[in-house]
Design a protein around this motif. Structure first.
Motif, PDB file in Angstrom:
ATOM      1  N   GLU A 169       0.806  -1.224   0.000  1.00  0.00           N
ATOM      2  CA  GLU A 169       0.000   0.000   0.000  1.00  0.00           C
ATOM      3  C   GLU A 169       0.837   1.272   0.000  1.00  0.00           C
ATOM      4  OE1 GLU A 169      -3.603   0.187   1.990  1.00  0.00           O
ATOM      5  OE2 GLU A 169      -4.158  -1.859   1.446  1.00  0.00           O
ATOM      6  N   MET A 170       2.155   1.124  -0.069  1.00  0.00           N
ATOM      7  CA  MET A 170       2.991   2.299  -0.339  1.00  0.00           C
ATOM      8  C   MET A 170       2.810   2.751  -1.795  1.00  0.00           C
ATOM      9  SD  MET A 170       6.628   1.484   1.537  1.00  0.00           S
ATOM     10  CE  MET A 170       7.326   2.971   0.781  1.00  0.00           C
ATOM     11  N   TYR A 171       2.448   1.812  -2.650  1.00  0.00           N
ATOM     12  CA  TYR A 171       2.342   2.100  -4.087  1.00  0.00           C
ATOM     13  C   TYR A 171       0.909   2.018  -4.602  1.00  0.00           C
ATOM     14  CZ  TYR A 171       7.413   1.612  -4.137  1.00  0.00           C
ATOM     15  OH  TYR A 171       8.755   1.785  -3.899  1.00  0.00           O
ATOM     16  N   TRP A 172       0.106   1.164  -3.995  1.00  0.00           N
ATOM     17  CA  TRP A 172      -1.236   0.887  -4.487  1.00  0.00           C
ATOM     18  C   TRP A 172      -2.249   1.031  -3.362  1.00  0.00           C
ATOM     19  CZ3 TRP A 172      -1.269  -0.055  -9.671  1.00  0.00           C
ATOM     20  CH2 TRP A 172      -0.083  -0.535 -10.242  1.00  0.00           C
ATOM     21  N   SER A 226      -1.676   8.361  -5.542  1.00  0.00           N
ATOM     22  CA  SER A 226      -1.301   9.682  -6.027  1.00  0.00           C
ATOM     23  C   SER A 226       0.157   9.965  -5.689  1.00  0.00           C
ATOM     24  CB  SER A 226      -2.206  10.738  -5.384  1.00  0.00           C
ATOM     25  OG  SER A 226      -1.812  12.038  -5.765  1.00  0.00           O
ATOM     26  N   GLY A 227       0.883  10.501  -6.647  1.00  0.00           N
ATOM     27  CA  GLY A 227       2.268  10.859  -6.436  1.00  0.00           C
ATOM     28  C   GLY A 227       3.255   9.734  -6.672  1.00  0.00           C
ATOM     29  N   VAL A 228       2.759   8.548  -6.992  1.00  0.00           N
ATOM     30  CA  VAL A 228       3.626   7.401  -7.241  1.00  0.00           C
ATOM     31  C   VAL A 228       3.850   7.255  -8.747  1.00  0.00           C
ATOM     32  CG1 VAL A 228       3.812   4.890  -7.097  1.00  0.00           C
ATOM     33  CG2 VAL A 228       2.929   6.184  -5.156  1.00  0.00           C
ATOM     34  N   ALA A 229       5.084   7.066  -9.142  1.00  0.00           N
ATOM     35  CA  ALA A 229       5.388   6.848 -10.559  1.00  0.00           C
ATOM     36  C   ALA A 229       4.859   5.475 -10.979  1.00  0.00           C
ATOM     37  CB  ALA A 229       6.889   6.920 -10.802  1.00  0.00           C
ATOM     38  N   ASP A 283      -2.757   6.489 -14.931  1.00  0.00           N
ATOM     39  CA  ASP A 283      -3.950   6.141 -14.156  1.00  0.00           C
ATOM     40  C   ASP A 283      -4.121   4.634 -14.023  1.00  0.00           C
ATOM     41  OD1 ASP A 283      -4.713   8.889 -13.950  1.00  0.00           O
ATOM     42  OD2 ASP A 283      -5.454   8.787 -16.001  1.00  0.00           O
ATOM     43  N   LEU A 284      -3.068   3.947 -13.649  1.00  0.00           N
ATOM     44  CA  LEU A 284      -3.118   2.488 -13.599  1.00  0.00           C
ATOM     45  C   LEU A 284      -4.126   1.998 -12.569  1.00  0.00           C
ATOM     46  CD1 LEU A 284       0.607   1.300 -13.819  1.00  0.00           C
ATOM     47  CD2 LEU A 284      -1.138   1.306 -15.605  1.00  0.00           C
TER      48      LEU A 284
END
Length: 264
Positions: free
Chosen positions: A77-80, A92-95, A141-142
């Motif tokens: 959940e750091m990324y998703w 938001s803010g994650v590449a 917008d994955l």
């Protein structure tokens, strides 16, 4: 057969391709169905992307990511951000490139069904081919869930009786699956080579092994065997080729494929 402009066809015949690519070219040349390319670059990009799809499938198999039904799916959940339906939405803010890479780097933190695995493999392969700059431009917008996919990925359909090549997606259907385990109504797979496939939750198996595994998950008294559908799914190779080096945002929408690959 492969149809190219004459000068490109001559150049292809003189090239020393890697064995993986050479096998695909030879299979295409033997096919009675014409494979038409406007340029040698178009063909070579497809060959490279097919190789990346196979590599991404094998890497996901080794990543430690688990099979989990959508109601029990989990992610880093750091990324998703996990949605109520069990999908993963990019934070938001994650590449986007970092989020896809994390699935491969921290696989044990993830659990998902095989249809989502097909999308992850495709995104990783595309990332490897077009680079993070273009990937982060076009795939902002994955959302990973079932057969949802970004419009810049795109998919085309074919029939395996007209030719199957590494990197294609196929589907093994289990018509008499146990209704208590709907996740085993079939298995989406990536073609790795001649009668060798990767399916998330089943691993790297041949067709007989996949059918056998699915048949073990049928309802009591079932008589119909699992079988391989004729439908082939593959990304829009030429469109993805056009994303290289072009960074102007042209808009993204999300589609849901509703064909053979539904669950499992």
């Amino acid at each position: 057969m492969i149809v190219l402009p004459p000068s490109d066809k001559s150049q292809l015949s003189q090239m020393s391709l890697p064995p993986f690519q050479q096998e695909i070219v030879q299979a295409m040349e033997r096919s009675p169905v014409p494979h038409r390319y406007s340029s040698l670059d178009e063909l070579l990009f497809e060959l490279n992307l097919r190789g990346s799809i196979v590599g991404s499938a094998l890497a996901l198999n080794q990543s430690g990511a688990k099979f989990a039904v959508y109601r029990k799916s989990h992610c880093n959940e750091m990324y998703w951000s996990r949605t109520d339906e069990g999908g993963f939405r990019l934070r938001s803010g994650v590449a986007p490139s970092d989020a896809i890479q994390d699935i491969y780097l921290n696989g044990p933190l993830y659990g998902f069904e095989c249809s989502m695995a097909m999308m992850i493999v495709m995104y990783k392969a595309v990332l490897d081919q077009i680079g993070s700059r273009a990937f982060n431009t076009y795939f902002t917008d994955l959302y990973l869930f079932d057969w949802h996919y970004d419009s810049d990925l795109g998919f085309a359909q074919g029939n395996r009786r007209l030719g199957v090549y590494p990197g294609d997606i196929l589907y093994f259907k289990n018509p008499d699956h146990n209704p208590e385990t709907p996740e085993w109504q079939g298995e989406n797979v990536i073609v790795l080579g001649d009668d060798l496939f990767y399916g998330h939750g089943i691993g790297v198996r041949n067709s007989s092994e996949i059918i056998g595994a699915l048949n073990q998950r049928r309802k009591p008294g079932a008589r119909r065997s699992a079988y391989l559908l004729d439908l082939i799914i593959h990304p829009d190779y030429n469109h993805i080729r056009g994303l290289r080096g072009v960074y102007a945002r042209i808009g993204t929408s999300v589609y849901r494929y509703s064909g053979a690959g539904q669950q499992a």
